[in-house]
Design an enzyme around this catalytic site. Structure first.
Site, short mmCIF file in Angstrom:
data_model
loop_
_atom_site.label_atom_id
_atom_site.label_comp_id
_atom_site.label_asym_id
_atom_site.label_seq_id
_atom_site.Cartn_x
_atom_site.Cartn_y
_atom_site.Cartn_z
N GLU A 33 0.83 -1.22 0.00
CA GLU A 33 0.00 0.00 0.00
C GLU A 33 0.85 1.25 0.00
O GLU A 33 1.83 1.34 0.75
CB GLU A 33 -0.90 -0.03 1.24
N ASP A 36 2.84 2.05 -5.04
CA ASP A 36 2.79 1.97 -6.52
C ASP A 36 3.44 3.19 -7.16
O ASP A 36 4.17 3.09 -8.14
CB ASP A 36 1.38 1.71 -7.06
N SER A 122 -15.21 4.03 -1.15
CA SER A 122 -14.98 2.88 -0.27
C SER A 122 -13.53 2.43 -0.26
O SER A 122 -13.17 1.53 0.48
CB SER A 122 -15.84 1.71 -0.75
N GLY A 123 -12.70 3.03 -1.11
CA GLY A 123 -11.33 2.53 -1.22
C GLY A 123 -11.26 1.25 -2.04
O GLY A 123 -10.23 0.57 -2.06
N SER A 126 -13.80 2.54 -7.14
CA SER A 126 -14.90 2.75 -8.08
C SER A 126 -14.42 3.62 -9.24
O SER A 126 -14.83 3.42 -10.38
CB SER A 126 -16.09 3.40 -7.38
N GLU A 159 -7.48 10.11 -14.45
CA GLU A 159 -7.67 10.43 -13.03
C GLU A 159 -6.63 11.44 -12.55
O GLU A 159 -6.94 12.37 -11.82
CB GLU A 159 -7.58 9.14 -12.20
N ASP A 171 -4.72 0.63 -9.27
CA ASP A 171 -6.17 0.39 -9.32
C ASP A 171 -6.64 0.09 -10.74
O ASP A 171 -7.39 -0.86 -10.98
CB ASP A 171 -6.92 1.62 -8.80
N TYR A 221 -3.94 12.60 -0.11
CA TYR A 221 -3.21 11.65 -0.95
C TYR A 221 -2.10 12.37 -1.72
O TYR A 221 -0.94 11.94 -1.73
CB TYR A 221 -4.18 10.98 -1.92
C1 GLA Z 1 -5.22 4.76 -4.26
C2 GLA Z 1 -4.49 5.04 -5.58
C3 GLA Z 1 -3.50 3.92 -5.92
C4 GLA Z 1 -2.60 3.60 -4.73
C5 GLA Z 1 -3.42 3.42 -3.44
C6 GLA Z 1 -2.54 3.27 -2.23
O1 GLA Z 1 -6.05 3.65 -4.41
O2 GLA Z 1 -5.40 5.20 -6.65
O3 GLA Z 1 -2.75 4.26 -7.06
O4 GLA Z 1 -1.63 4.58 -4.58
O5 GLA Z 1 -4.29 4.52 -3.22
O6 GLA Z 1 -1.81 2.10 -2.29
#
Ligand code: GLA
Length: 385
Positions: A33, A36, A122-123, A126, A159, A171, A221
């Site tokens: 996590e 990336d 929701s993480g 989506s 995005e 993602d 973020y």
């Molecule tokens: C979000 C981002 C991903 C990644 C995660 C954390 O989902 O879209 O690219 O950085 O957070 O691992």
């Protein structure tokens, strides 16, 4: 929404039948996590929770978008696709269409009905599911060949550059390239990948949403991304590296003197999380689910203490899970600050787990967590009617 109902809704709103159903998946991430965008390896898997797009070419110069539950139709002029960056709804779709068009893919006027079963905020990504499903639908309707990895990159660009969330590739890659019953070990610096069977024996993954109201996740973020870039710059003064993920924990010990305060903590998380991904994949391949669970816990602690992206809700939810004797490990997934946890739970104990953890979470936080019935599926599907 059932398919018949969705097709009826499409007909009623657009006055014609859908010709395609294109779907792309939401995702979980087993481990890896916030690495990336540091060139690390991640280990996500695609879910049965998906963005379903019913589609047809409409012969017009516009893309008409209907979202389940929202009465207004969003209309995008295909000759002005650069103009929709500030839309609250429809900007991901516009971004994907814009970048496809920019590189020469013909964008045809079309009607798109989105029935997204990935809960928003929701993480579970989506947004990536919407981007990838949109890319697939637009290419299918235009009758052009497409490469799913490329569509993942287009989605990421939409995005980050169009909608302004500076995300990594995890993602969209999981959404596009996920494979039934497998997790994808993806090297984010090269996009090389390997499918690893997600075999947990007597255990399964339980996905729980802490339901914390969505709050400034995007800006927090983006700040984390700046912090790790600061760390990388400082380390490069003393060691030749391209990304933080190249450092082993030993290498990091030798160079960490150039960092201080929160910048040092952020970098330490990245380096150790990259090591945990390696260890977790080895544990899974060896069938050592206990070790996998331990690594999930370590990942959560690091996201809590070093990367500081958890918060009371996610910490409570995962701590309650960890207290259960039939749970081997639990951690937050995705960007954090809210959203979901995954927990490794004995299959026969899932009902009791949900009841106890759900009940105690409600007591502690004052609102309920949601638990999803999930399975690991293919990333993209296409049907033509
Ligand atoms: C979000 C981002 C991903 C990644 C995660 C954390 O989902 O879209 O690219 O950085 O957070 O691992």
């Amino acid at each position: 929404m059932e398919r018949q109902e969705a097709l009826k809704c499409f007909q009623e709103n657009f006055g014609a039948e859908a010709t395609h159903l294109c779907t792309a998946a939401g995702r979980i991430n087993v481990i890896g996590e916030h690495v990336d965008y540091c060139g690390g390896k991640v280990f996500p898997a695609a879910l049965n929770l998906r963005c379903n797009v019913y589609a047809r070419a409409n012969g017009l110069k516009v893309i008409r978008i209907l979202l389940r539950g929202i009465p207004e139709i969003i209309v995008l002029d295909i000759d002005m696709l650069d103009n929709y960056r500030s839309l609250k709804l429809g900007n991901y779709q516009a971004g994907v269409a814009y970048y496809l068009q920019q590189e020469g893919t013909p964008i045809v006027g079309c009607d798109l009905f989105y029935d997204c079963t990935v809960p928003f905020g929701s993480g579970l990504s989506s947004s990536a599911a919407i981007e990838v499903a949109t890319g697939v639908a637009l290419c299918e309707l235009a009758g052009v060949e497409y490469d799913k990895v490329h569509l993942a990159l287009i989605g990421q660009k939409a995005e980050s550059q169009y909608a302004g969330v500076n995300c990594g590739i995890m993602d969209q890659f999981a959404s596009a390239m996920g494979k039934k019953d497998h997790a994808v070990l993806l090297d984010c610096s090269t996009l090389e990948y390997e499918y690893v069977p997600l075999k947990l024996g007597a255990y399964c993954l339980v996905v729980a949403n802490c339901n914390k109201p969505h709050n400034l996740v995007e800006s927090k973020y983006n700040i984390r991304r700046q912090e790790v870039e600061t760390a990388l710059k400082a380390i490069r003064e003393v060691k030749q590296i391209n990304s933080l993920a190249e450092l082993t924990p030993q290498d990091f010990n030798e160079v960490k003197y150039v960092l201080s305060g929160i910048i040092a903590k952020r970098a330490e998380h990245v380096v150790e999380e990259c090591q945990r991904v390696k260890d977790a994949v080895a544990a899974l391949k060896a069938g050592d689910i206990v070790e996998l669970g331990r690594l999930l816990n370590e990942s959560h602690y690091s996201l809590r203490d070093l990367y500081e992206v958890t918060g009371r809700e996610l910490d409570t939810l995962s701590a309650l899970a960890r207290k259960e004797k039939d749970c081997l490990g639990s951690r937050m997934i995705g960007a954090g600050f809210g959203g979901c946890t995954i927990s490794i739970v004995k299959k026969t104990a899932v009902d009791g787990f949900i009841k106890r953890v759900g009940g105690a979470y409600y007591e502690a936080i004052g609102y309920k967590a949601s638990f999803y019935e999930t399975s690991i599926e293919d990333g993209v599907t296409v049907e033509k009617f």
